[in-house]
Design a protein around this motif. Structure first.
Motif, PDB file in Angstrom:
ATOM      1  N   LEU A  22       6.547 -12.779   2.919  1.00  0.00           N
ATOM      2  CA  LEU A  22       6.800 -11.482   3.541  1.00  0.00           C
ATOM      3  C   LEU A  22       7.695 -10.546   2.733  1.00  0.00           C
ATOM      4  CD1 LEU A  22       7.226 -12.514   7.291  1.00  0.00           C
ATOM      5  CD2 LEU A  22       5.213 -11.549   6.151  1.00  0.00           C
ATOM      6  N   HIS A  23       7.941 -10.815   1.464  1.00  0.00           N
ATOM      7  CA  HIS A  23       8.706  -9.862   0.665  1.00  0.00           C
ATOM      8  C   HIS A  23       7.961  -8.531   0.601  1.00  0.00           C
ATOM      9  CE1 HIS A  23      11.086 -13.236  -1.555  1.00  0.00           C
ATOM     10  NE2 HIS A  23      11.473 -13.050  -0.301  1.00  0.00           N
ATOM     11  N   GLN A  24       8.731  -7.448   0.528  1.00  0.00           N
ATOM     12  CA  GLN A  24       8.159  -6.108   0.695  1.00  0.00           C
ATOM     13  C   GLN A  24       7.105  -5.780  -0.349  1.00  0.00           C
ATOM     14  OE1 GLN A  24      10.555  -2.543   2.064  1.00  0.00           O
ATOM     15  NE2 GLN A  24      10.156  -1.894  -0.032  1.00  0.00           N
ATOM     16  N   ASP A  25       7.183  -6.384  -1.534  1.00  0.00           N
ATOM     17  CA  ASP A  25       6.173  -6.065  -2.543  1.00  0.00           C
ATOM     18  C   ASP A  25       4.889  -6.869  -2.354  1.00  0.00           C
ATOM     19  OD1 ASP A  25       7.644  -8.355  -3.312  1.00  0.00           O
ATOM     20  OD2 ASP A  25       7.099  -8.104  -5.415  1.00  0.00           O
ATOM     21  N   HIS A  26       4.808  -7.603  -1.230  1.00  0.00           N
ATOM     22  CA  HIS A  26       3.587  -8.334  -0.884  1.00  0.00           C
ATOM     23  C   HIS A  26       3.064  -7.961   0.503  1.00  0.00           C
ATOM     24  CE1 HIS A  26       3.854 -11.350  -4.230  1.00  0.00           C
ATOM     25  NE2 HIS A  26       5.070 -10.840  -4.236  1.00  0.00           N
ATOM     26  N   TRP A  27       3.908  -7.389   1.319  1.00  0.00           N
ATOM     27  CA  TRP A  27       3.533  -7.034   2.698  1.00  0.00           C
ATOM     28  C   TRP A  27       4.486  -5.925   3.117  1.00  0.00           C
ATOM     29  CZ3 TRP A  27      -0.266  -7.366   6.028  1.00  0.00           C
ATOM     30  CH2 TRP A  27      -0.063  -7.354   7.403  1.00  0.00           C
ATOM     31  N   ASP A  28       4.069  -4.675   2.911  1.00  0.00           N
ATOM     32  CA  ASP A  28       4.985  -3.571   3.144  1.00  0.00           C
ATOM     33  C   ASP A  28       4.649  -2.817   4.427  1.00  0.00           C
ATOM     34  OD1 ASP A  28       2.715  -2.184   2.373  1.00  0.00           O
ATOM     35  OD2 ASP A  28       3.658  -1.098   0.729  1.00  0.00           O
ATOM     36  N   GLN A  29       5.524  -1.884   4.774  1.00  0.00           N
ATOM     37  CA  GLN A  29       5.336  -1.152   6.023  1.00  0.00           C
ATOM     38  C   GLN A  29       4.070  -0.315   5.993  1.00  0.00           C
ATOM     39  OE1 GLN A  29       7.057  -1.518   8.901  1.00  0.00           O
ATOM     40  NE2 GLN A  29       5.397  -0.250   9.707  1.00  0.00           N
ATOM     41  N   ALA A  30       3.687   0.154   4.826  1.00  0.00           N
ATOM     42  CA  ALA A  30       2.443   0.919   4.727  1.00  0.00           C
ATOM     43  C   ALA A  30       1.243   0.055   5.099  1.00  0.00           C
ATOM     44  CB  ALA A  30       2.279   1.478   3.308  1.00  0.00           C
ATOM     45  N   ALA A  31       1.221  -1.185   4.628  1.00  0.00           N
ATOM     46  CA  ALA A  31       0.125  -2.085   4.990  1.00  0.00           C
ATOM     47  C   ALA A  31       0.125  -2.368   6.482  1.00  0.00           C
ATOM     48  CB  ALA A  31       0.238  -3.385   4.205  1.00  0.00           C
ATOM     49  N   VAL A  32       1.315  -2.604   7.035  1.00  0.00           N
ATOM     50  CA  VAL A  32       1.423  -2.868   8.471  1.00  0.00           C
ATOM     51  C   VAL A  32       0.889  -1.690   9.270  1.00  0.00           C
ATOM     52  CG1 VAL A  32       3.072  -3.225  10.359  1.00  0.00           C
ATOM     53  CG2 VAL A  32       3.357  -4.469   8.206  1.00  0.00           C
ATOM     54  N   LEU A  50       0.803  -1.222   0.000  1.00  0.00           N
ATOM     55  CA  LEU A  50       0.000   0.000   0.000  1.00  0.00           C
ATOM     56  C   LEU A  50       0.837   1.274   0.000  1.00  0.00           C
ATOM     57  CD1 LEU A  50      -2.785  -1.120   2.514  1.00  0.00           C
ATOM     58  CD2 LEU A  50      -2.768  -1.307   0.014  1.00  0.00           C
ATOM     59  N   SER A  51       2.135   1.139  -0.229  1.00  0.00           N
ATOM     60  CA  SER A  51       3.004   2.320  -0.269  1.00  0.00           C
ATOM     61  C   SER A  51       2.606   3.265  -1.391  1.00  0.00           C
ATOM     62  CB  SER A  51       4.458   1.895  -0.495  1.00  0.00           C
ATOM     63  OG  SER A  51       4.950   1.131   0.580  1.00  0.00           O
ATOM     64  N   GLU A  52       2.894   4.544  -1.189  1.00  0.00           N
ATOM     65  CA  GLU A  52       2.698   5.523  -2.240  1.00  0.00           C
ATOM     66  C   GLU A  52       3.746   5.326  -3.340  1.00  0.00           C
ATOM     67  OE1 GLU A  52       2.667   9.441  -0.652  1.00  0.00           O
ATOM     68  OE2 GLU A  52       0.917   9.089   0.621  1.00  0.00           O
ATOM     69  N   LYS A  53       3.441   5.809  -4.525  1.00  0.00           N
ATOM     70  CA  LYS A  53       4.342   5.683  -5.661  1.00  0.00           C
ATOM     71  C   LYS A  53       5.743   6.186  -5.315  1.00  0.00           C
ATOM     72  CE  LYS A  53       4.926   7.225 -10.468  1.00  0.00           C
ATOM     73  NZ  LYS A  53       4.374   8.070 -11.565  1.00  0.00           N
ATOM     74  N   GLU A  54       6.743   5.378  -5.641  1.00  0.00           N
ATOM     75  CA  GLU A  54       8.164   5.700  -5.492  1.00  0.00           C
ATOM     76  C   GLU A  54       8.584   5.938  -4.042  1.00  0.00           C
ATOM     77  OE1 GLU A  54       8.814   8.958  -8.176  1.00  0.00           O
ATOM     78  OE2 GLU A  54       8.742   7.676  -9.956  1.00  0.00           O
ATOM     79  N   ALA A  55       7.825   5.413  -3.088  1.00  0.00           N
ATOM     80  CA  ALA A  55       8.168   5.601  -1.675  1.00  0.00           C
ATOM     81  C   ALA A  55       9.364   4.749  -1.255  1.00  0.00           C
ATOM     82  CB  ALA A  55       6.968   5.266  -0.804  1.00  0.00           C
ATOM     83  N   ASN A  56       9.648   3.673  -1.990  1.00  0.00           N
ATOM     84  CA  ASN A  56      10.675   2.719  -1.593  1.00  0.00           C
ATOM     85  C   ASN A  56      11.790   2.651  -2.630  1.00  0.00           C
ATOM     86  OD1 ASN A  56       9.022   1.930   0.659  1.00  0.00           O
ATOM     87  ND2 ASN A  56       7.796   0.710  -0.768  1.00  0.00           N
ATOM     88  N   PRO A  57      12.996   2.269  -2.210  1.00  0.00           N
ATOM     89  CA  PRO A  57      14.111   2.189  -3.162  1.00  0.00           C
ATOM     90  C   PRO A  57      13.928   1.056  -4.160  1.00  0.00           C
ATOM     91  CG  PRO A  57      14.750   1.295  -1.029  1.00  0.00           C
ATOM     92  CD  PRO A  57      13.399   1.919  -0.842  1.00  0.00           C
ATOM     93  N   PRO A  58      14.697   1.067  -5.241  1.00  0.00           N
ATOM     94  CA  PRO A  58      14.606  -0.025  -6.212  1.00  0.00           C
ATOM     95  C   PRO A  58      15.095  -1.342  -5.619  1.00  0.00           C
ATOM     96  CG  PRO A  58      16.441   1.430  -6.736  1.00  0.00           C
ATOM     97  CD  PRO A  58      15.681   2.090  -5.637  1.00  0.00           C
ATOM     98  N   ILE A  59      14.559  -2.434  -6.144  1.00  0.00           N
ATOM     99  CA  ILE A  59      15.134  -3.744  -5.839  1.00  0.00           C
ATOM    100  C   ILE A  59      16.563  -3.740  -6.355  1.00  0.00           C
ATOM    101  CG2 ILE A  59      14.933  -6.229  -6.211  1.00  0.00           C
ATOM    102  CD1 ILE A  59      12.595  -5.114  -4.636  1.00  0.00           C
ATOM    103  N   VAL A  60      17.519  -4.186  -5.538  1.00  0.00           N
ATOM    104  CA  VAL A  60      18.929  -4.116  -5.923  1.00  0.00           C
ATOM    105  C   VAL A  60      19.278  -5.226  -6.905  1.00  0.00           C
ATOM    106  CG1 VAL A  60      19.564  -3.030  -3.741  1.00  0.00           C
ATOM    107  CG2 VAL A  60      19.636  -5.523  -3.952  1.00  0.00           C
ATOM    108  N   ASN A  61      20.427  -5.066  -7.566  1.00  0.00           N
ATOM    109  CA  ASN A  61      20.958  -6.057  -8.503  1.00  0.00           C
ATOM    110  C   ASN A  61      19.996  -6.292  -9.671  1.00  0.00           C
ATOM    111  OD1 ASN A  61      22.858  -7.933  -9.486  1.00  0.00           O
ATOM    112  ND2 ASN A  61      21.813  -9.640  -8.456  1.00  0.00           N
TER     113      ASN A  61
END
Length: 250
Positions: free
Chosen positions: A67-77, A26-37
């Protein structure tokens, strides 16, 4: 049964008189960094939610496949009531409890879970192959059954593999939801279904209708809706597969 694609793998499911919020990011657009690598450095999520998050905050239950962030993020929590029932795979309950959620039910391999007249059964999967697959950890799919409803198989974050074939053989679902963004790092193979995987699944169970999601929202998901649509057209399978836009109902 009605399914709304919210964004990425987040779904709103109305099934057997019960509402499920599945894999909320449920994060807002571009709220989180890119997946690395990965091959680009675009911030996540790539797109905004298709409406105010508040409309999805009062389901009967939340289902978290892993629990990967694109399935359960801090915004949802933060946004979801911690009184809501949360259903999850074995091994994730302690983390969710540590986030102050009070009503957690683990769906393990030993038995089905009954929730308000809906039967849920966990299925396995492979979130990639080799060392990448091991690093990605355990993932789950879920099969839903209820009186008067079609059997629904939510495959989760998996590639086409023996575990998916086993789930199709055992449950013969009428509807299959696949995460089809072809997520990939700079090294190793894809870690969610790509075009070929969706084709293989459609051919393996010709009776099933397929809904393809988890596209165009996270920077390492490289298969677009247009690419998948084009491949399905070539294979004569497009009428079998729905590719909903964010916010669209199936």
């Amino acid at each position: 049964m009605k399914i709304q694609l919210i964004r990425n793998a987040a779904l709103w499911l109305e099934y057997g008189g019960v509402t499920f919020l599945i894999d909320p990011m449920l994060s807002e657009k571009e709220a989180n960094p890119p997946i690395v690598n990965t091959e680009n450095q675009r911030r996540n999520p790539l797109v905004a939610l298709p409406g105010p998050a508040e409309q999805w905050l009062a389901p009967d239950a939340v289902l978290v496949t892993h629990l990967h962030q694109d399935h359960w993020d801090q915004a949802a929590v933060s946004l979801l009531s911690h009184e809501l029932p949360v259903l999850c795979q074995d091994g994730d309950g302690e983390t969710i409890a540590a986030q102050a959620f009070k009503h957690i039910s683990v769906v393990d391999d030993s038995e089905e879970l009954q929730f308000q007249g809906v039967t849920l059964k966990r299925t396995g999967g492979q979130h990639g192959t080799g060392e990448i697959g091991k690093l990605m950890g355990k993932v789950s799919g879920f099969v839903f059954r209820a009186e008067g409803e079609p059997t629904l198989y939510l495959a989760g974050d998996t590639i086409w593999c023996e575990e998916v074939k086993q789930a199709l053989d055992e449950h013969t679902p009428e509807v299959v939801v696949v995460n089809a963004g072809g997520a990939q790092f700079l090294t190793g193979g894809h870690i969610t279904m790509n075009e070929q995987d969706v084709v293989e699944l459609c051919r393996y169970l010709p009776s099933a209708s397929v809904i393809a999601v988890h596209m165009e929202a996270i920077n390492h998901c490289l298969v677009t809706r247009a690419q998948l649509k084009g491949r399905l057209e070539q294979e004569g399978l497009l009428e079998r597969v729905t590719l909903p836009l964010d916010g669209e109902w199936c």
